[in-house]
Design a protein around this motif. Structure first.
Motif, short mmCIF file in Angstrom:
data_model
loop_
_atom_site.label_atom_id
_atom_site.label_comp_id
_atom_site.label_asym_id
_atom_site.label_seq_id
_atom_site.Cartn_x
_atom_site.Cartn_y
_atom_site.Cartn_z
N TYR A 176 -11.26 -16.39 -7.83
CA TYR A 176 -10.78 -15.61 -6.68
C TYR A 176 -9.69 -14.68 -7.19
CZ TYR A 176 -13.29 -19.16 -4.07
OH TYR A 176 -14.26 -20.00 -3.60
N THR A 177 -10.01 -13.40 -7.26
CA THR A 177 -9.07 -12.43 -7.84
C THR A 177 -8.26 -11.69 -6.79
OG1 THR A 177 -10.84 -10.78 -7.85
CG2 THR A 177 -10.50 -12.07 -9.87
N HIS A 178 -8.74 -11.69 -5.54
CA HIS A 178 -8.02 -11.00 -4.46
C HIS A 178 -8.18 -11.83 -3.19
CE1 HIS A 178 -7.12 -6.92 -2.32
NE2 HIS A 178 -6.29 -7.89 -1.96
N ILE A 179 -7.08 -12.43 -2.77
CA ILE A 179 -7.08 -13.35 -1.63
C ILE A 179 -6.43 -12.67 -0.42
CG2 ILE A 179 -6.26 -15.57 -0.77
CD1 ILE A 179 -6.17 -16.52 -3.71
N LEU A 180 -7.10 -12.73 0.71
CA LEU A 180 -6.53 -12.26 1.97
C LEU A 180 -5.91 -13.45 2.68
CD1 LEU A 180 -6.22 -9.86 3.97
CD2 LEU A 180 -8.28 -10.72 5.10
N ILE A 181 -4.63 -13.36 2.99
CA ILE A 181 -3.92 -14.43 3.68
C ILE A 181 -3.52 -13.92 5.05
CG2 ILE A 181 -1.91 -15.97 3.66
CD1 ILE A 181 -1.87 -15.66 0.59
N GLY A 222 5.89 -14.18 -8.52
CA GLY A 222 5.23 -13.31 -9.48
C GLY A 222 3.84 -12.86 -9.04
N ILE A 223 3.61 -12.86 -7.73
CA ILE A 223 2.30 -12.49 -7.18
C ILE A 223 2.36 -11.06 -6.65
CG2 ILE A 223 0.58 -13.02 -5.41
CD1 ILE A 223 1.73 -15.92 -5.43
N VAL A 224 1.37 -10.26 -7.03
CA VAL A 224 1.25 -8.90 -6.51
C VAL A 224 0.72 -9.00 -5.09
CG1 VAL A 224 0.10 -6.67 -6.77
CG2 VAL A 224 0.81 -7.96 -8.80
N ALA A 225 1.46 -8.41 -4.14
CA ALA A 225 1.09 -8.55 -2.73
C ALA A 225 1.13 -7.22 -2.00
CB ALA A 225 2.04 -9.53 -2.05
N ASP A 226 0.10 -6.97 -1.22
CA ASP A 226 0.06 -5.86 -0.28
C ASP A 226 0.16 -6.45 1.11
OD1 ASP A 226 -0.36 -3.85 -2.22
OD2 ASP A 226 -2.52 -4.21 -2.20
N THR A 227 0.59 -5.64 2.06
CA THR A 227 0.69 -6.11 3.44
C THR A 227 -0.02 -5.13 4.37
OG1 THR A 227 2.80 -4.99 3.81
CG2 THR A 227 2.89 -7.28 3.06
N ILE A 228 -0.57 -5.69 5.43
CA ILE A 228 -1.26 -4.87 6.43
C ILE A 228 -0.95 -5.43 7.81
CG2 ILE A 228 -3.50 -4.21 7.37
CD1 ILE A 228 -4.61 -4.23 4.56
N HIS A 229 -0.55 -4.52 8.71
CA HIS A 229 -0.41 -4.87 10.12
C HIS A 229 -1.46 -4.08 10.88
CE1 HIS A 229 1.58 -3.93 14.19
NE2 HIS A 229 0.98 -5.11 14.28
N VAL A 230 -2.33 -4.78 11.58
CA VAL A 230 -3.33 -4.13 12.41
C VAL A 230 -2.86 -4.26 13.85
CG1 VAL A 230 -5.74 -4.12 13.15
CG2 VAL A 230 -5.16 -4.67 10.77
N SER A 231 -2.58 -3.12 14.47
CA SER A 231 -2.12 -3.16 15.86
C SER A 231 -3.29 -2.92 16.81
CB SER A 231 -1.03 -2.10 16.09
OG SER A 231 -1.54 -0.82 15.81
N ASP A 232 -3.13 -3.40 17.99
CA ASP A 232 -4.11 -3.22 19.06
C ASP A 232 -5.50 -3.73 18.68
OD1 ASP A 232 -2.09 -2.01 20.50
OD2 ASP A 232 -2.66 0.01 19.91
N LYS A 281 -4.28 -11.49 -6.98
CA LYS A 281 -3.57 -10.54 -6.12
C LYS A 281 -3.78 -11.02 -4.69
CE LYS A 281 -3.87 -5.86 -4.43
NZ LYS A 281 -4.46 -4.55 -4.46
N ILE A 282 -2.83 -10.70 -3.80
CA ILE A 282 -3.02 -11.07 -2.39
C ILE A 282 -2.78 -9.88 -1.48
CG2 ILE A 282 -2.41 -13.50 -2.73
CD1 ILE A 282 0.28 -12.84 -1.34
N THR A 283 -3.42 -9.95 -0.34
CA THR A 283 -3.12 -9.06 0.77
C THR A 283 -2.78 -9.95 1.94
OG1 THR A 283 -4.60 -7.31 -0.02
CG2 THR A 283 -4.02 -7.27 2.31
N ILE A 284 -1.65 -9.67 2.57
CA ILE A 284 -1.20 -10.47 3.71
C ILE A 284 -1.44 -9.64 4.96
CG2 ILE A 284 0.73 -11.75 4.70
CD1 ILE A 284 2.01 -11.16 1.75
N ILE A 285 -2.07 -10.23 5.95
CA ILE A 285 -2.40 -9.50 7.16
C ILE A 285 -1.86 -10.21 8.40
CG2 ILE A 285 -4.65 -10.62 7.32
CD1 ILE A 285 -5.70 -8.07 8.69
N THR A 286 -1.40 -9.40 9.34
CA THR A 286 -1.10 -9.89 10.67
C THR A 286 -1.66 -8.87 11.65
OG1 THR A 286 0.58 -10.87 12.11
CG2 THR A 286 1.20 -8.86 10.95
N HIS A 336 -0.08 -22.30 1.32
CA HIS A 336 -1.24 -22.75 0.55
C HIS A 336 -1.89 -21.57 -0.18
CE1 HIS A 336 -4.13 -25.98 -0.25
NE2 HIS A 336 -5.01 -24.99 -0.35
N GLY A 337 -2.02 -20.45 0.51
CA GLY A 337 -2.60 -19.26 -0.10
C GLY A 337 -1.77 -18.75 -1.26
N LEU A 338 -0.44 -18.77 -1.11
CA LEU A 338 0.44 -18.34 -2.20
C LEU A 338 0.33 -19.27 -3.40
CD1 LEU A 338 3.65 -17.29 -0.23
CD2 LEU A 338 1.95 -15.78 -1.30
N SER A 339 0.28 -20.57 -3.14
CA SER A 339 0.14 -21.54 -4.24
C SER A 339 -1.17 -21.32 -4.99
CB SER A 339 0.18 -22.97 -3.71
OG SER A 339 1.45 -23.26 -3.18
#
Length: 147
Positions: free
Chosen positions: A2-7, A84-94, A32-37, A21-24
């Motif tokens: 798993y090279t790119h995990i969406l949390i 030491g984790i590369v992380a992107d973030t995304i907020h999806v509104s509406d 790499k991770i992408t964090i979404i809310t 758990h996802g960070l661990s």
């Protein structure tokens, strides 16, 4: 693997278990991770109650959701960067969380989704819905559910 995990997170204590758990997992795998809310649209009442809703109410709601999401995502991104984790973030509104999670996973080329579940069953699940169940039913990639 798993090279790119969406949390996904909604900021709740339960969702934080999924985040942790996802960070661990990302740390262990070097992923790499992408964090979404996601935040739902302003609930427009019908009938007489709708007369009291102004465009200002909707704008304040949207601004409050954006600010809360920015704070939440920044906190988790900082937590990831300390590991030491590369992380992107995304907020999806509406938008509905399940739809936002599935679309983001596809668009970001994630190969695993990590999310928490309340584990509701029966009438509670029927009445409250289950974003996790919807993601599980419709995901084209593996989903790790943390309870």
């Amino acid at each position: 693997m798993y090279t790119h995990i969406l949390i996904s997170t909604d900021g709740s204590e339960l969702a934080q278990n999924g985040v942790d758990h996802g960070l661990s997992l990302a740390k262990a795998l070097g992923s790499k991770i992408t964090i979404i809310t996601a935040t739902e649209a302003f609930p427009i009442p019908t009938g007489v109650a709708a007369w009291g809703v102004t465009p200002g109410d909707i704008a304040r709601y949207s601004a409050d959701c954006a600010k809360a999401s920015e704070t939440l995502l920044a906190s988790i991104k900082a937590q990831a960067e300390k590991l030491g984790i590369v992380a992107d973030t995304i907020h999806v509104s509406d938008g509905r969380a399940a739809t936002a999670i599935l679309e983001t996973a596809k668009n970001a080329a994630c190969n695993l989704i990590v999310m928490a579940s309340h584990g509701r069953r029966g009438v509670k699940r029927l009445l409250l819905g289950s974003q996790t169940a919807e993601v599980l039913a419709n995901s084209q990639i593996p989903v790790l559910v943390v309870r």
